[in-house]
Design a protein around this motif. Sequence first.
Motif, PDB file in Angstrom:
ATOM      1  N   VAL A 424       0.879  -1.171   0.000  1.00  0.00           N
ATOM      2  CA  VAL A 424       0.000   0.000   0.000  1.00  0.00           C
ATOM      3  C   VAL A 424       0.917   1.222   0.000  1.00  0.00           C
ATOM      4  O   VAL A 424       1.698   1.428   0.940  1.00  0.00           O
ATOM      5  CB  VAL A 424      -0.927   0.019   1.223  1.00  0.00           C
ATOM      6  CG1 VAL A 424      -1.846   1.255   1.175  1.00  0.00           C
ATOM      7  CG2 VAL A 424      -1.786  -1.255   1.264  1.00  0.00           C
ATOM      8  N   GLN A 425       0.837   2.020  -1.072  1.00  0.00           N
ATOM      9  CA  GLN A 425       1.752   3.149  -1.243  1.00  0.00           C
ATOM     10  C   GLN A 425       0.971   4.433  -1.526  1.00  0.00           C
ATOM     11  O   GLN A 425      -0.180   4.386  -1.983  1.00  0.00           O
ATOM     12  CB  GLN A 425       2.740   2.869  -2.385  1.00  0.00           C
ATOM     13  CG  GLN A 425       3.636   1.660  -2.118  1.00  0.00           C
ATOM     14  CD  GLN A 425       4.594   1.401  -3.259  1.00  0.00           C
ATOM     15  OE1 GLN A 425       4.309   1.718  -4.413  1.00  0.00           O
ATOM     16  NE2 GLN A 425       5.742   0.818  -2.941  1.00  0.00           N
ATOM     17  N   TRP A 455     -10.766   2.520   4.568  1.00  0.00           N
ATOM     18  CA  TRP A 455     -10.225   3.674   5.268  1.00  0.00           C
ATOM     19  C   TRP A 455     -10.746   3.684   6.699  1.00  0.00           C
ATOM     20  O   TRP A 455     -11.900   3.360   6.968  1.00  0.00           O
ATOM     21  CB  TRP A 455     -10.643   4.961   4.550  1.00  0.00           C
ATOM     22  CG  TRP A 455     -10.062   5.081   3.170  1.00  0.00           C
ATOM     23  CD1 TRP A 455     -10.599   4.633   2.009  1.00  0.00           C
ATOM     24  CD2 TRP A 455      -8.817   5.684   2.826  1.00  0.00           C
ATOM     25  NE1 TRP A 455      -9.781   4.903   0.942  1.00  0.00           N
ATOM     26  CE2 TRP A 455      -8.660   5.568   1.420  1.00  0.00           C
ATOM     27  CE3 TRP A 455      -7.811   6.325   3.547  1.00  0.00           C
ATOM     28  CZ2 TRP A 455      -7.564   6.061   0.730  1.00  0.00           C
ATOM     29  CZ3 TRP A 455      -6.714   6.814   2.864  1.00  0.00           C
ATOM     30  CH2 TRP A 455      -6.589   6.689   1.471  1.00  0.00           C
ATOM     31  N   LEU A 456      -9.863   4.093   7.624  1.00  0.00           N
ATOM     32  CA  LEU A 456     -10.223   4.094   9.036  1.00  0.00           C
ATOM     33  C   LEU A 456      -9.501   5.229   9.747  1.00  0.00           C
ATOM     34  O   LEU A 456      -8.288   5.405   9.582  1.00  0.00           O
ATOM     35  CB  LEU A 456      -9.846   2.758   9.690  1.00  0.00           C
ATOM     36  CG  LEU A 456     -10.080   2.647  11.199  1.00  0.00           C
ATOM     37  CD1 LEU A 456     -11.582   2.632  11.476  1.00  0.00           C
ATOM     38  CD2 LEU A 456      -9.402   1.396  11.751  1.00  0.00           C
ATOM     39  N   VAL A 457     -10.267   5.997  10.522  1.00  0.00           N
ATOM     40  CA  VAL A 457      -9.667   7.039  11.355  1.00  0.00           C
ATOM     41  C   VAL A 457      -9.302   6.403  12.692  1.00  0.00           C
ATOM     42  O   VAL A 457     -10.167   5.854  13.391  1.00  0.00           O
ATOM     43  CB  VAL A 457     -10.657   8.204  11.583  1.00  0.00           C
ATOM     44  CG1 VAL A 457     -10.034   9.256  12.511  1.00  0.00           C
ATOM     45  CG2 VAL A 457     -11.040   8.831  10.256  1.00  0.00           C
ATOM     46  N   GLU A 458      -8.019   6.445  13.019  1.00  0.00           N
ATOM     47  CA  GLU A 458      -7.583   5.857  14.270  1.00  0.00           C
ATOM     48  C   GLU A 458      -8.105   6.681  15.440  1.00  0.00           C
ATOM     49  O   GLU A 458      -8.041   7.901  15.438  1.00  0.00           O
ATOM     50  CB  GLU A 458      -6.060   5.781  14.315  1.00  0.00           C
ATOM     51  CG  GLU A 458      -5.478   4.830  13.279  1.00  0.00           C
ATOM     52  CD  GLU A 458      -3.992   4.585  13.484  1.00  0.00           C
ATOM     53  OE1 GLU A 458      -3.422   5.150  14.437  1.00  0.00           O
ATOM     54  OE2 GLU A 458      -3.397   3.842  12.681  1.00  0.00           O
ATOM     55  N   GLY A 459      -8.625   5.963  16.449  1.00  0.00           N
ATOM     56  CA  GLY A 459      -9.208   6.634  17.604  1.00  0.00           C
ATOM     57  C   GLY A 459     -10.699   6.804  17.500  1.00  0.00           C
ATOM     58  O   GLY A 459     -11.345   7.241  18.450  1.00  0.00           O
ATOM     59  N   LYS A 487      -5.806   5.417   8.460  1.00  0.00           N
ATOM     60  CA  LYS A 487      -5.166   4.206   7.938  1.00  0.00           C
ATOM     61  C   LYS A 487      -5.889   3.741   6.686  1.00  0.00           C
ATOM     62  O   LYS A 487      -7.120   3.601   6.658  1.00  0.00           O
ATOM     63  CB  LYS A 487      -5.178   3.085   8.976  1.00  0.00           C
ATOM     64  CG  LYS A 487      -4.495   1.797   8.498  1.00  0.00           C
ATOM     65  CD  LYS A 487      -4.587   0.700   9.532  1.00  0.00           C
ATOM     66  CE  LYS A 487      -3.670   0.995  10.705  1.00  0.00           C
ATOM     67  NZ  LYS A 487      -3.610  -0.155  11.656  1.00  0.00           N
ATOM     68  N   ALA A 488      -5.081   3.472   5.628  1.00  0.00           N
ATOM     69  CA  ALA A 488      -5.595   2.885   4.384  1.00  0.00           C
ATOM     70  C   ALA A 488      -5.150   1.429   4.365  1.00  0.00           C
ATOM     71  O   ALA A 488      -3.946   1.151   4.373  1.00  0.00           O
ATOM     72  CB  ALA A 488      -5.069   3.642   3.175  1.00  0.00           C
ATOM     73  N   THR A 489      -6.101   0.481   4.349  1.00  0.00           N
ATOM     74  CA  THR A 489      -5.804  -0.955   4.439  1.00  0.00           C
ATOM     75  C   THR A 489      -6.258  -1.659   3.173  1.00  0.00           C
ATOM     76  O   THR A 489      -7.358  -1.422   2.674  1.00  0.00           O
ATOM     77  CB  THR A 489      -6.501  -1.581   5.647  1.00  0.00           C
ATOM     78  OG1 THR A 489      -6.083  -0.894   6.829  1.00  0.00           O
ATOM     79  CG2 THR A 489      -6.144  -3.053   5.782  1.00  0.00           C
ATOM     80  N   THR A 499      -0.407   4.435   6.871  1.00  0.00           N
ATOM     81  CA  THR A 499      -1.006   5.456   7.719  1.00  0.00           C
ATOM     82  C   THR A 499      -0.683   6.847   7.174  1.00  0.00           C
ATOM     83  O   THR A 499       0.488   7.188   6.953  1.00  0.00           O
ATOM     84  CB  THR A 499      -0.503   5.325   9.157  1.00  0.00           C
ATOM     85  OG1 THR A 499      -0.858   4.028   9.670  1.00  0.00           O
ATOM     86  CG2 THR A 499      -1.124   6.387  10.046  1.00  0.00           C
ATOM     87  N   LEU A 500      -1.718   7.642   6.942  1.00  0.00           N
ATOM     88  CA  LEU A 500      -1.578   9.014   6.475  1.00  0.00           C
ATOM     89  C   LEU A 500      -1.848   9.964   7.641  1.00  0.00           C
ATOM     90  O   LEU A 500      -2.700   9.688   8.494  1.00  0.00           O
ATOM     91  CB  LEU A 500      -2.559   9.288   5.336  1.00  0.00           C
ATOM     92  CG  LEU A 500      -2.485   8.319   4.137  1.00  0.00           C
ATOM     93  CD1 LEU A 500      -3.536   8.681   3.114  1.00  0.00           C
ATOM     94  CD2 LEU A 500      -1.106   8.322   3.516  1.00  0.00           C
ATOM     95  N   ARG A 501      -1.123  11.076   7.662  1.00  0.00           N
ATOM     96  CA  ARG A 501      -1.264  12.052   8.745  1.00  0.00           C
ATOM     97  C   ARG A 501      -2.005  13.287   8.235  1.00  0.00           C
ATOM     98  O   ARG A 501      -1.629  13.881   7.214  1.00  0.00           O
ATOM     99  CB  ARG A 501       0.105  12.452   9.284  1.00  0.00           C
ATOM    100  CG  ARG A 501       0.842  11.313   9.986  1.00  0.00           C
ATOM    101  CD  ARG A 501       2.204  11.755  10.479  1.00  0.00           C
ATOM    102  NE  ARG A 501       3.085  12.102   9.357  1.00  0.00           N
ATOM    103  CZ  ARG A 501       3.816  11.217   8.676  1.00  0.00           C
ATOM    104  NH1 ARG A 501       3.755   9.932   9.003  1.00  0.00           N
ATOM    105  NH2 ARG A 501       4.600  11.594   7.686  1.00  0.00           N
TER     106      ARG A 501
END
Length: 591
Positions: A424-425, A455-459, A487-489, A499-501
Motif C-alpha cells: 500500500v503506497q 479507510w479508518l480514522v484511528e481513535g 489508515k488505508a488498508t 497510515t496518512l497524517r
Amino acid sequence: MNRTYSPFPLLFLVAGAALLAQRPAVTAPVPLRIEPPTARCRLGDGFQFRARLGSRDATVTWRVEGAGNGTITSSGYYQAPPSGSTPASLRVIASLDAGDAGGRAEGVVQLLPVMLAVTPEEAELPVGESAQFRAKVEGAGDLRVAWSVDGGAANGAVSESGFFTAPARFTTPGTIMVRATSKADPTKSSTATLRVRPVELRADTKVVPVKHGIGQRLVAEVKGAPNAAVEWSLQEGSQGRISPNGLYKTPESMATPADVLVIVRAAADPTKMATLRLRVEPIQVNIGVAAARGEKRRGNRRPGVVGRIANEAYRTTVPSVVRLIIPFEPGDMFVKGPTFRGKSGKQYAPLGGTVAFDATVLNTTDDRVNWEIVGNPIGEISGDGIYRIPEKLATPQVVQIRATSLADPTKAVVQTINIPPVLVQAQRTDYLCPLGSAVQLAAVVENSENRKLTWLVEGGERFGTVSAEGLYRPPNSLTTPATVLVKATSVADPSKSLTLRVAVPALGLELSPERAEVRAGRLVRLKVSIPGGKGTPSEVTWRLSPQVGEITPDGTYHAPEGVMPQTVQVTATLAADPSKTATATVKITGR
C-alpha cells in the motif's frame, strides 16, 4: 367341748339346689361353615360355595382375600382370575349378616398349576428354512400362548401361530431356542430346541495372475443352505473393485506390481469365508516435466508418444496487474507480466491472479494428470491446470503445485509459485485540513488484482470520519492543533496498510469589545471572531460570572433592571474546540 350346729344352712342349700333344677339348660351356638371347605379350580373357571348354619343355609357376606385373586358373588359363586401365577391358594371368607348371632367362616381355593408343552421338542433345518411348532396348555381356561425366539430377531422370527423362520444369516452350526409362554400364567413357558445345519464354502485359493485393466472372474460355491449366494469384498489395503457377481477390475491407476486379496463369504453364514490372492503384473511408466506457460518448447516429441497440453481450456482473462514490485529481491525488483518469471528463475503471481500450467506425460496412452496444491491449501486449481490465487490472503506466500500422473501416481512434478507481498503506497502521506472543511486522501495497492482500500480514522469518530473513497472530514469538535492518523488498508490483504497524517491547525477565539459598559435594563452586543479558522463554525457557549443578567446565543447581553452598578465577566467557549475560550468584561452602570 361339745358344739351345737344350726339346721338353717342346710335348709338353704337344699332350697338352692331345687331352684337350680327348675332353670332351663344353656344351648351352645351353631358354628358357621363353608361347603365345601376346599375347592380346586383352574384359572378362569368358577365354583359355587354354600354358607351353612347347622342344617340350614345362612345369609352371609362373601369376599375374596387379596386384590387380583378373583371375585365372588353375593350368592357365593367364585370366579377365578383369567391370569396369574400358579399354583396358588386363596381364601374365601363368609361373614354372617348383622341380624344373626354373628360369626365368620373361611374356605380355600386351590388354583391348579398351569402346564405347557411344545411340540416338536427338537427340530433341525438349514439357514433360512421354516418349521411349525405347536403348544398345549393345561390348567387354565385361556389356552393361548405367546411365541418368542430366545436372543431376539438375530435368531429368527416366529408368528403368533408358532410358525418359525430361521434367520437368513446365522453362524452355523448353531442352536436356537423357540419359546412358548402361557398368556394365562406368564411364569410358565416351554421351549423347543432348533439345530441349524452347518454351511460349507468352497473356493479355489491358488494365486491368479491379472493384467492391469483386464477383469478377472472369480468363483465360489456354497453348500448346506438354500441361499447359495456369496458376498465379495477386498481386504483393506487392496486396490481395485469387485462386483457382487465376483468380477474383479483393477483401478484406473495404481502402483504395480501389486498383490490383491479378495475375501468371499457365504451370504447365509458370513463366518464361512475364504481368501483369494490376485497378482497384478507390473506396468512401466515414464513421466516428463511440464514446460512453463509462455516458454518456447525445444525440439519435437518422441515418435508415437501421445501428450496433452493441459491449459487448452485456459479461460482468457484481462489482468489489471502488469508489473510486480518485489523490493526484497534485488535481482527481481520489478517483474513484468504476463508470466511474471523473474531473472532469478522464480515464478511469481499477483494476489487474485491466475496461472496456467502445462503437463506432458510420455510413453503412455493415458496422458491425464491430477493437479493439486501441496501443503498449505492456498487457492484452487482446476482439473485442466488453471491455478487461481485467492482474492484475499496475507502475503507473501509460497505455493507448490503438483501434477501427478494418473497412470502411475508415484510419478509427479512440482512447480513453485511465489506470491509477493501486497504493498500500500502513496505519493504523499501528510495533509492539512482545518476544522469545518474536508480533504481527499489517496493511496494505491500494488501486487494485487484487487486494488480496493478500506479507510479508518484511528481513535474513532471523535477524531473525524473518512468515506469509502478516502474523503476525510474532521469532527465537529476537536482540541487543536491536532494530528489525525488515517489508515488505508488493502482489502485483498488486510495485514498491509499505510497510515496518512492529517494536520488540523490550531484555532483561536476573540471577543470584542473586550470591555463594555451598559446601563441597567439595556443591551450590549459582543462579537466573536476565530483567527485562523476560516470556515470553522463560530458557535460558542456563554458563561456569566457572577450570574447577573442574560446573554443570547449571538452574544447580546441584557443587563437586568434595578441592579446596583457592578462588573460581569462574560466567557465564550468555542464549540468546535472547547479548549479555546475568550473573556470580555461588561460594566453595569446606573440608569
